[in-house]
Design a protein around this motif. Structure first.
Motif, PDB file in Angstrom:
ATOM      1  N   THR A 157       0.843  -1.195   0.000  1.00 58.06           N
ATOM      2  CA  THR A 157       0.000   0.000   0.000  1.00 58.06           C
ATOM      3  C   THR A 157       0.879   1.247   0.000  1.00 58.06           C
ATOM      4  O   THR A 157       2.022   1.218   0.465  1.00 58.06           O
ATOM      5  CB  THR A 157      -0.928   0.047   1.219  1.00 58.06           C
ATOM      6  N   TYR A 276      -1.008  -4.867 -12.426  1.00 56.75           N
ATOM      7  CA  TYR A 276      -2.375  -4.751 -11.908  1.00 56.75           C
ATOM      8  C   TYR A 276      -3.392  -5.148 -12.980  1.00 56.75           C
ATOM      9  O   TYR A 276      -4.439  -5.731 -12.665  1.00 56.75           O
ATOM     10  CB  TYR A 276      -2.631  -3.351 -11.376  1.00 56.75           C
ATOM     11  N   GLY A 288      -5.604  -9.303  -5.946  1.00 56.23           N
ATOM     12  CA  GLY A 288      -4.818  -8.217  -5.382  1.00 56.23           C
ATOM     13  C   GLY A 288      -5.071  -8.071  -3.896  1.00 56.23           C
ATOM     14  O   GLY A 288      -6.219  -8.161  -3.450  1.00 56.23           O
ATOM     15  N   ALA A 290      -3.983  -5.302  -1.787  1.00 57.80           N
ATOM     16  CA  ALA A 290      -4.314  -3.929  -1.405  1.00 57.80           C
ATOM     17  C   ALA A 290      -5.576  -3.456  -2.111  1.00 57.80           C
ATOM     18  O   ALA A 290      -5.862  -3.837  -3.249  1.00 57.80           O
ATOM     19  CB  ALA A 290      -3.156  -2.994  -1.745  1.00 57.80           C
ATOM     20  N   ARG A 295      -3.200   1.081  -3.761  1.00 52.92           N
ATOM     21  CA  ARG A 295      -2.177   0.222  -4.365  1.00 52.92           C
ATOM     22  C   ARG A 295      -0.843   0.936  -4.541  1.00 52.92           C
ATOM     23  O   ARG A 295      -0.777   2.093  -4.954  1.00 52.92           O
ATOM     24  CB  ARG A 295      -2.666  -0.272  -5.725  1.00 52.92           C
ATOM     25  N   VAL A 300       3.798  -4.781  -5.689  1.00 53.60           N
ATOM     26  CA  VAL A 300       2.523  -5.329  -6.137  1.00 53.60           C
ATOM     27  C   VAL A 300       2.301  -6.651  -5.401  1.00 53.60           C
ATOM     28  O   VAL A 300       3.013  -7.623  -5.619  1.00 53.60           O
ATOM     29  CB  VAL A 300       2.522  -5.546  -7.660  1.00 53.60           C
TER      30      VAL A 300
END
Length: 362
Positions: A157, A276, A288, A290, A295, A300
Motif C-alpha cells: 500500500t 495490476y 490483489g 491492497a 495500491r 505489487v
C-alpha cells in the motif's frame, strides 16, 4: 546482459545495469588514484567530491528547499525508528503515528520505548489493505510530530497524497518509494529512507531534516544517535559507508538522466499498470491484496486460491528466471517489487508469465 535475472527482490533490490557496469570499471582504481574508492580516506578530497556531489544531486532531484540538512547515516531506517523519538520527542509531549502495516507498526513499537505515543489513524481492522483517508487522521495540535510510512512494502500500500499538518511536524519514512515520484518536501519536517530499494545498495540511510529541528535533544542521547552530531560534521563525524554513498551517487545520476522524479513516476506507473492489469483481468485467479485506491507503485502484492497454487507459481517462475516473488514471511502470498531500477522489460515478462501460468492452471 542475456543472463541477468528478472529481479523482483524487495530489498536489497535491483540496481541499474549501467550503474553496476560503471562501478565494475571503477572498482579497482578510482579516477587514476592508484586505489579503489573503498581504500581511500573519507577525509580526502577525492572521496569528499563524491560525498558532496551525492548530497547536491539529492537536493536537486527531491527539490529540497533551503533550510534543510541532508544527512547520510548508517543503521538503516530501523535505526531511525529510535532516533526520531530520541531526538524529537521531549518528555511531557506525545508523538502521533499512522498505523498502516508492518513497518509503521515497528516504528510505533520503537517510539513507545522513549515516550508517549498515540495512533492518529489505523487500517489494522482492514488487515492493512488500505491507507487511511486524510479525513480519518486525528492528532493533537500540540503533538511533537505526526509520523507516517509512505509505502508499506509487505502489504503493498502507498499514500497517494500527504496531509498538511500545519504547526505539527510531519515525518515520513520513505524507504521504499523515495524518488519514485515527485513530492513536496516542504510539507515534511523529516524524511528518511534506507537506500537499498530506490537509491543504491544497503549501508546508507538518508535523512532530510528541517534545520530548526536539529538541536541538542531534550533526552540524554548517545553521540552517534544525535542529529546535531551528523549535521555539524556534514555526515563525516565518523567513517561513513563510502562505497554505498558512491553507488548512491551513481544511481542519482542515472535517475537524473532518465527524467528525474517525474520520469521515474511515468516509468513506475506504466510498470505497475502491467501487473495490476494482469491481476484484475484474471477473473479472480490472481487476487490483489491492497484496495485499489491504496495500491503501491513499488510493491505489487497478490494471492492465489491456495498455498499449493502459490508454491507452484514460485517454483515455475524461478525456473523461468524470476527472482524474489515470494511474499514476506509474515503475510505470505506473492509480491513483485518493481522499484525504479527494475526494467519495464522484466515487468512485461512477468505479466506474460502470469497470463501463461493462468492459461495452463486456470
Amino acid at each position: 546482459m542475456a543472463n541477468r535475472a528478472y529481479n523482483f527482490n524487495a530489498g536489497p533490490a535491483a540496481l541499474p545495469l549501467e550503474v553496476l557496469q560503471k562501478a565494475q570499471q571503477q572498482f579497482v582504481e578510482f579516477e587514476n588514484s592508484g586505489m579503489s574508492l573503498m581504500e581511500m580516506s573519507h577525509r580526502g578530497a577525492i572521496y569528499e567530491k563524491v560525498h558532496f556531489e551525492a548530497e547536491a544531486l539529492l537536493r536537486e532531484l527531491l527539490g529540497i528547499p533551503d533550510g534543510y540538512k541532508v544527512l547520510f547515516i548508517q543503521g538503516g531506517a530501523s535505526t531511525q525508528f529510535a532516533m526520531i523519538p530520541m531526538n524529537l520527542l521531549p518528555p511531557g509531549t506525545t508523538a502521533s503515528y499512522v498505523a498502516t502495516g508492518s513497518w509503521a507498526t515497528k516504528a510505533i513499537q520503537e517510539a513507545k520505548m522513549f515516550g508517549e505515543t498515540s495512533i492518529a489513524a489505523s487500517s489494522e481492522s482492514d488487515a492493512y489493505k488500505r491507507i487511511p483517508s486524510l479525513s480519518e487522521l486525528k492528532y493533537s495540535s500540540d503533538a511533537a510530530y505526526l509520523h507516517l510510512t509512505s509505502n508499506e512494502t509487505i502489504e503493498g500500500t502507498q499514500w497517494a497524497e500527504f496531509p498538511d499538518t500545519g504547526s505539527v511536524t510531519l515525518i515520513g519514512d520513505m524507504s521504499s518509494d523515495i524518488l519514485c515520484r515527485p513530492i513536496d518536501v516542504s510539507k515534511f519536517g523529516v524524511i528518511y529512507a534506507g537506500a537499498q530499494k530506490n537509491l543504491g545498495p544497503s549501508g546508507v540511510t538518508i535523512v532530510v531534516i528541517r534545520e530548526e529541528l536539529i538541536a541538542k535533544p531534550a533526552n540524554t542521547v548517545p553521540t552517534m544517535l544525535r542529529y546535531d552530531t551528523h549535521a555539524k560534521a556534514d555526515s563525516l563525524y565518523n567513517t561513513p559507508p563510502t562505497f554505498a554513498i558512491y553507488m548512491m551517487n551513481e544511481v542519482l545520476k542515472w535517475i537524473k538522466a532518465n527524467g528525474g522524479a517525474a520520469g521515474m513516476e511515468t516509468r513506475n506507473r506504466e510498470k505497475a499498470k502491467m501487473l495490476y492489469d494482469a491481476i484484475d483481468g484474471s477473473n479472480g485467479f490472481y487476487r490483489g491484496f491492497a484496495e485499489a485506491g491504496s495500491r503501491s507503485l513499488m510493491n505489487v502484492t497478490f494471492t492465489m486460491a491456495s498455498e499449493e497454487a502459490e508454491k507452484q507459481f514460485i517454483k515455475e517462475s524461478e525456473a523461468s528466471g524470476f527472482v524474489g516473488l515470494k511474499g514476506h514471511r509474515s503475510v505470505g502470498g506473492l509480491r513483485a517489487s518493481i522499484y525504479n531500477a527494475v526494467p519495464a522489460e522484466s515487468v512485461r515478462a512477468l505479466a506474460d508469465f502470469m497470463r501463461d501460468f493462468q492459461s495452463r492452471n486456470g
